[in-house]
Design a protein around this motif. Structure first.
Motif, short mmCIF file in Angstrom:
data_model
loop_
_atom_site.label_atom_id
_atom_site.label_comp_id
_atom_site.label_asym_id
_atom_site.label_seq_id
_atom_site.Cartn_x
_atom_site.Cartn_y
_atom_site.Cartn_z
N THR A 186 -3.09 7.68 18.82
CA THR A 186 -1.23 7.90 19.14
C THR A 186 -0.87 7.85 17.03
O THR A 186 0.20 8.11 17.52
N GLN A 194 2.08 6.49 24.99
CA GLN A 194 2.31 6.67 27.25
C GLN A 194 0.60 7.26 27.83
O GLN A 194 0.26 6.29 28.16
N GLU A 195 0.48 7.90 27.45
CA GLU A 195 -0.97 8.36 27.33
C GLU A 195 -2.20 7.51 27.38
O GLU A 195 -3.28 7.03 27.60
N GLU A 197 -1.28 4.47 27.19
CA GLU A 197 -1.20 3.21 27.45
C GLU A 197 -1.90 3.02 28.96
O GLU A 197 -2.18 1.94 29.77
N GLU A 198 -1.40 4.47 29.84
CA GLU A 198 -2.34 4.59 30.97
C GLU A 198 -3.74 4.51 30.88
O GLU A 198 -4.28 4.00 31.96
#
Length: 292
Positions: A186, A194-195, A197-198
């Motif tokens: 990242t 966002q990915e 964090e998911e």
């Protein structure tokens, strides 16, 4: 992505580990030679105490204790790798992962010692184990959590040991080694924040593969300028492959020594181990290979 401080675990051979309240003699007060005092051999060689008269039990105890020491060493290396990844110190992370793979190789080879046990020999001393089982190893469970194989229900067996329960609960909530690698992707602009964090949102659950992560690794492998990230990917895959080898050796050793009998700790034994061999660690690093 939340990145709590990584604490280096205290190992049995850590000279800084606190000994207060244990009743153990200090290294300076024991041992005939400096080597014996340094390695605490006076203590080490008193820890193998078979409970039966079956000759093979000593091999079982020694191998188990060696494995436990290596679990601690491997956790040490993986923790250092996490710390280095969080500090964007890729050479440091790669060095720790490389040392870790050597520890894993020794761990996997240690099954050779248990492979000499015949079913008759193991059955002869198995009753003295009572409900003791390798599944109860907190050190091994910590390693499982570090590679994303998390399950809150596994903490139930440690309710009677508050300190161990607290440490494992923290590991359950903390980012895994793979999470820290994805966080680096990242920061390098390869994976959307966002990915990442998911992935963190899964929290205490088992890691689930995601298409975006697989695409990120695809980008790494196909970008001529991403050489050092390819090196990281391969180092992680070296680690993952050895995890699978461990599970396969464990399955084969149990199948050879006790067949399909239930595990001593009440587990399903062979069936559980066989299912574990089919669970890939760092899954996108495996699936992306079909696209390259």
């Amino acid at each position: 992505m939340s990145q709590p401080t990584v604490s280096t675990p205290k190992l049995a051979f850590d000279a800084t580990a606190e000994g207060a309240g244990t009743g153990a003699t200090s290294p300076e007060d024991s041992g005939a030679t400096p080597y014996e005092r340094y390695a605490r051999l006076d203590v080490l060689h008193t820890l193998q105490q078979p409970r039966s008269k079956v000759p093979a039990e000593l091999s079982f105890i020694v191998t188990t204790q060696v494995m436990e020491l290596l679990f601690g060493l491997l956790r040490h290396e993986w923790t250092l790798a996490q710390r280095a990844l969080r500090e964007d110190d890729l050479p440091g992370a790669l060095a720790a992962l490389r040392r870790g793979t050597h520890v894993q190789d020794v761990l996997n080879s240690s099954w050779d010692l248990l492979g000499t046990l015949t079913p008759v020999e193991f059955s002869a001393f198995r009753p003295v184990l009572g409900e003791a089982s390798g599944f109860q190893s907190s050190a091994f469970l910590h390693l499982e959590f570090l590679v994303g194989n998390k399950s809150p229900r596994l903490l139930e067996m440690y309710q009677g040991a508050p300190a161990v329960h607290q440490e494992l609960a923290a590991a359950l909530r903390a980012p895994t080694l793979y999470d820290d690698a994805l966080a680096l992707l990242t920061r390098r602009g390869v994976l959307a924040a966002q990915e990442a964090e998911e992935g963190d949102a899964a929290g205490a659950g088992r890691y689930r593969p995601r298409e975006a992560v697989q695409q990120a690794w695809h980008t790494v492998y196909t970008d001529p300028a991403a050489g050092e990230l390819v090196t990281l990917a391969e180092a992680l895959l070296d680690t993952a492959e050895r995890v699978t080898r461990w599970r396969q050796r464990h399955y084969a050793s149990v199948k050879r020594s006790m067949g399909a009998k239930p595990g001593t700790g009440g587990s399903s034994g062979l069936a559980w181990l066989k299912a574990a061999t089919e669970q890939d660690v760092f899954p996108e690093l495996w699936t992306v290979r079909g696209e390259l």
